[in-house]
Design an enzyme around this catalytic site. Structure first.
Site, PDB file in Angstrom:
ATOM      1  N   LYS A 174       0.823  -1.218   0.000  1.00 55.48           N
ATOM      2  CA  LYS A 174       0.000   0.000   0.000  1.00 55.48           C
ATOM      3  C   LYS A 174       0.853   1.263   0.000  1.00 55.48           C
ATOM      4  O   LYS A 174       0.429   2.293  -0.524  1.00 55.48           O
ATOM      5  CB  LYS A 174      -0.977  -0.023   1.177  1.00 55.48           C
ATOM      6  CG  LYS A 174      -2.073  -1.059   0.969  1.00 55.48           C
ATOM      7  CD  LYS A 174      -3.364  -0.750   1.664  1.00 55.48           C
ATOM      8  CE  LYS A 174      -4.406  -1.758   1.186  1.00 55.48           C
ATOM      9  NZ  LYS A 174      -5.661  -1.714   1.901  1.00 55.48           N
ATOM     10  N   LYS A 196      -3.796 -10.127  -6.199  1.00 60.10           N
ATOM     11  CA  LYS A 196      -5.100 -10.475  -5.616  1.00 60.10           C
ATOM     12  C   LYS A 196      -6.187  -9.522  -6.106  1.00 60.10           C
ATOM     13  O   LYS A 196      -5.903  -8.356  -6.428  1.00 60.10           O
ATOM     14  CB  LYS A 196      -5.042 -10.511  -4.090  1.00 60.10           C
ATOM     15  CG  LYS A 196      -5.157  -9.192  -3.408  1.00 60.10           C
ATOM     16  CD  LYS A 196      -5.560  -9.323  -1.945  1.00 60.10           C
ATOM     17  CE  LYS A 196      -5.805  -7.913  -1.417  1.00 60.10           C
ATOM     18  NZ  LYS A 196      -6.510  -7.798  -0.196  1.00 60.10           N
ATOM     19  N   LYS A 245     -10.616  -4.327  -4.169  1.00 59.30           N
ATOM     20  CA  LYS A 245     -11.672  -3.354  -4.472  1.00 59.30           C
ATOM     21  C   LYS A 245     -11.123  -1.996  -4.890  1.00 59.30           C
ATOM     22  O   LYS A 245     -11.842  -1.178  -5.440  1.00 59.30           O
ATOM     23  CB  LYS A 245     -12.642  -3.237  -3.300  1.00 59.30           C
ATOM     24  CG  LYS A 245     -12.031  -2.821  -1.975  1.00 59.30           C
ATOM     25  CD  LYS A 245     -13.127  -2.603  -0.942  1.00 59.30           C
ATOM     26  CE  LYS A 245     -13.127  -3.591   0.193  1.00 59.30           C
ATOM     27  NZ  LYS A 245     -12.035  -3.441   1.160  1.00 59.30           N
TER      28      LYS A 245
HETATM   29  N1  AQP Z   1      -8.908 -11.280  -3.303  1.00 55.15           N
HETATM   30  C1  AQP Z   1      -9.275 -11.766  -2.136  1.00 55.15           C
HETATM   31  N2  AQP Z   1      -9.433 -13.109  -1.981  1.00 55.15           N
HETATM   32  C2  AQP Z   1      -9.831 -13.620  -0.785  1.00 55.15           C
HETATM   33  N3  AQP Z   1     -10.078 -12.847   0.313  1.00 55.15           N
HETATM   34  C3  AQP Z   1      -9.940 -11.520   0.196  1.00 55.15           C
HETATM   35  N4  AQP Z   1     -10.120 -10.497   1.068  1.00 55.15           N
HETATM   36  C4  AQP Z   1      -9.862  -9.336   0.449  1.00 55.15           C
HETATM   37  N5  AQP Z   1      -9.509  -9.556  -0.831  1.00 55.15           N
HETATM   38  C5  AQP Z   1      -9.545 -10.909  -1.025  1.00 55.15           C
HETATM   39  C6  AQP Z   1     -10.539 -10.680   2.449  1.00 55.15           C
HETATM   40  O1  AQP Z   1     -11.647  -9.829   2.696  1.00 55.15           O
HETATM   41  C7  AQP Z   1     -11.611  -9.414   4.060  1.00 55.15           C
HETATM   42  C8  AQP Z   1     -11.821  -7.944   4.163  1.00 55.15           C
HETATM   43  O2  AQP Z   1     -10.776  -7.273   3.512  1.00 55.15           O
HETATM   44  P1  AQP Z   1     -10.627  -5.728   3.731  1.00 55.15           P
HETATM   45  O3  AQP Z   1     -11.664  -5.007   3.009  1.00 55.15           O
HETATM   46  O4  AQP Z   1     -10.591  -5.410   5.164  1.00 55.15           O
HETATM   47  O5  AQP Z   1      -9.205  -5.364   3.189  1.00 55.15           O
HETATM   48  P2  AQP Z   1      -8.300  -5.871   2.066  1.00 55.15           P
HETATM   49  O6  AQP Z   1      -7.775  -7.232   2.362  1.00 55.15           O
HETATM   50  O7  AQP Z   1      -7.237  -4.847   1.964  1.00 55.15           O
HETATM   51  O8  AQP Z   1      -9.242  -5.938   0.815  1.00 55.15           O
HETATM   52  P3  AQP Z   1      -9.138  -5.208  -0.557  1.00 55.15           P
HETATM   53  O9  AQP Z   1     -10.327  -5.605  -1.341  1.00 55.15           O
HETATM   54  O10 AQP Z   1      -7.814  -5.447  -1.193  1.00 55.15           O
HETATM   55  O11 AQP Z   1      -9.299  -3.704  -0.158  1.00 55.15           O
HETATM   56  P4  AQP Z   1      -8.431  -2.484  -0.537  1.00 55.15           P
HETATM   57  O12 AQP Z   1      -8.371  -2.473  -2.042  1.00 55.15           O
HETATM   58  O13 AQP Z   1      -9.193  -1.321   0.048  1.00 55.15           O
HETATM   59  O14 AQP Z   1      -7.102  -2.677   0.091  1.00 55.15           O
HETATM   60  C9  AQP Z   1     -10.282  -9.876   4.640  1.00 55.15           C
HETATM   61  O15 AQP Z   1     -10.493 -11.034   5.407  1.00 55.15           O
HETATM   62  C10 AQP Z   1      -9.478 -10.203   3.415  1.00 55.15           C
HETATM   63  O16 AQP Z   1      -8.524 -11.210   3.678  1.00 55.15           O
END
Ligand code: AQP
Length: 334
Positions: free
Chosen positions: A118, A200, A203
């Site tokens: 990040k 991965k 969002k």
């Molecule tokens: N691609 C993924 N595959 C499986 N699990 C995932 N999680 C996120 N992306 C995947 C799981 O979703 C939960 C919540 O995640 P989060 O929103 O708290 O943060 P994150 O992991 O940082 O998700 P994003 O989508 O990548 O958000 P941004 O883009 O804002 O950083 C967690 O349990 C995570 O493991």
């Protein structure tokens, strides 16, 4: 025969309202939350404090908090079964995060891959919150004496540092925190980008074709799967270096509960076109009821507010007890 009521294990997990939730969030986390709520004593939170480690537009953040809370209900979380709340409504999260940050080492925070990723992605805003994110996440989990934390594979490192912080604290002050275990399912734990399948699904990916939102229309979902990156082969089977196909098989398996071998047998002799269509259709049908229920919950903000306010009251009672105990152990006058 006397009946002995066994105490249920405690589960905590949270999700950031940092954009539209994705199929990755759904398969890696939310679907498991729903499956666990009858067998465990669960708390689920909208992690708005975590979301501001990346700059958020105020009106959009507010809307995303509502959207995320409504989605938690739409996937089937029941407020009678689980405590559902917004993280910032329980001030003990911020308070314990500060305390724990004094028991977290600079070196261990520097090793967090999410921080590295990040801080590269948001090079103009590498703030202290982004760096100390794991101390806040540790506070989220430890406040509730959580036994299990259902997350996607990307969060494993953060659970490990939570365990290290809790163990360090307990070694100094005695048995204050429960040491949590990660709960990561084999299938669906790491859903990859549809366009760059070595990354991965996220969002915040600027390429909207790389990710499927839980609330995407059936047409958009079908289009995204049709365009999903595969390879020049045409066999639907798992293989080394076949990241795109492996990812689609993983998604299909997670939804249809078929093994990779069963998927390969189902599509033997058929091309990627048929396979991508089948994956798209499976995802559309899996998400259809969620989208429909979401429409119901998002319309009634009063009911939504009532649910998360009651959730915060319940969560606060547990959280304040843990916070008080930790403060007393450290030596604060309380
Ligand atoms: N691609 C993924 N595959 C499986 N699990 C995932 N999680 C996120 N992306 C995947 C799981 O979703 C939960 C919540 O995640 P989060 O929103 O708290 O943060 P994150 O992991 O940082 O998700 P994003 O989508 O990548 O958000 P941004 O883009 O804002 O950083 C967690 O349990 C995570 O493991």
């Amino acid at each position: 025969m006397s009946e002995i009521e066994l105490e249920k294990k405690r589960v905590f997990s949270a999700i950031q309202p940092s954009g539209m939730l994705t199929l990755g969030n759904y398969l890696g986390a939310l679907k498991n939350w729903k499956d666990m709520q009858n067998d465990y004593d669960c708390l689920f939170s909208v992690a708005d404090l975590h979301a501001i480690t990346v700059r958020q537009e105020p009106a959009k953040l507010r809307q995303q908090v509502y959207t995320t809370a409504a989605l938690l209900l739409a996937i089937g979380l029941q407020p009678q079964e689980s405590i559902i709340f917004i993280q910032s409504h329980v001030s003990a999260h911020s308070q314990l995060a500060w305390l724990l940050s004094c028991y977290t080492q600079f070196g261990e925070l520097s090793r967090m891959t999410q921080f590295k990723d990040k801080s590269q992605k948001h090079a103009d805003n590498v703030n202290a919150g982004l760096f100390s994110y794991p101390s806040l996440m540790a506070a989220d989990i430890l406040l509730y004496h959580s036994d299990l934390v259902p997350v996607g594979a990307d969060q494993k490192q953060h659970i490990e540092i939570t365990r290290d912080i809790a163990t360090r604290f307990n070694n100094i002050y005695g048995d204050v925190f429960t040491i949590p275990e990660p709960y990561i399912r084999k299938i669906g734990a790491r859903v990859m980008s549809l366009q760059e399948p070595t990354k991965k699904m996220s969002k915040s990916d600027e390429n909207v074709n790389a990710w499927v939102a839980i609330l995407d229309s059936p047409e958009d979902i079908m289009r995204k799967f049709k365009r999903a990156m595969t390879d020049s082969d045409s066999n639907v089977c798992v293989g080394e270096g076949r990241d795109g196909v492996n990812n689609l098989i993983g998604i299909y398996s997670a939804i249809t509960h078929r093994t990779a071998d069963q998927v390969a047998a189902e599509f033997e002799g058929k091309g990627y076109g048929d396979f991508k269509k089948a994956v798209g259709e499976a995802v559309v049908e899996e998400l259809r009821p969620v989208r429909e229920k979401y429409e119901y919950y998002i319309k009634d903000k009063k009911e939504l507010e009532a649910i998360y306010k009651i959730g915060a009251e319940k969560a606060e009672k547990i959280a304040n007890r843990t916070l008080g105990k930790a403060m007393k152990k450290i030596g604060f006058v309380i």
